[in-house]
Design a protein around this motif. Structure first.
Motif: not given
Length: 101
Positions: A26-29, A37-42
């Motif tokens: 999903x988008x960061x903003x 990469x957002x899933x890994x950040x989560x």
């Protein structure tokens, strides 16, 4: 649909609550482009904030994350339901044994 399918499988194994089910893409903003990469950040945020809870990734992309308890490929051609059931049973047994010690 994926959230309810995953929840159903888990509840058929153990009486467990799911803390989070989220997409890994999903988008960061708002208005931004979706980013894998957002899933890994989560996952990193949850690990840090909640002291390494067991995280199981169930993704339509066959993703791996070294900090996840396990990863499951969510695909109609793969028996992901059986795989999640096996993972949840294993996690449940590990937790039960830890309480007995």
């Amino acid at each position: 649909m994926k959230h309810s399918a995953i929840s159903r499988v888990i509840k058929n194994v153990v009486p467990a609550e799911i803390d989070w089910v989220t997409d890994m893409h999903y988008p960061l903003s708002p208005g931004g482009e979706a980013d894998w990469e957002v899933g890994d950040i989560f996952v990193d945020i949850i690990r840090t904030k909640y002291l390494n809870p067991p995280i199981v990734i169930c993704s339509t992309h066959n993703r791996k994350n070294p900090y996840a308890y396990d990863c499951v490929w969510y695909n109609d051609n793969y028996d992901w339901e059986r795989r999640i059931s096996d993972i949840v049973k294993c996690m449940y047994e590990e937790k039960r044994k830890a309480y007995e010690e």
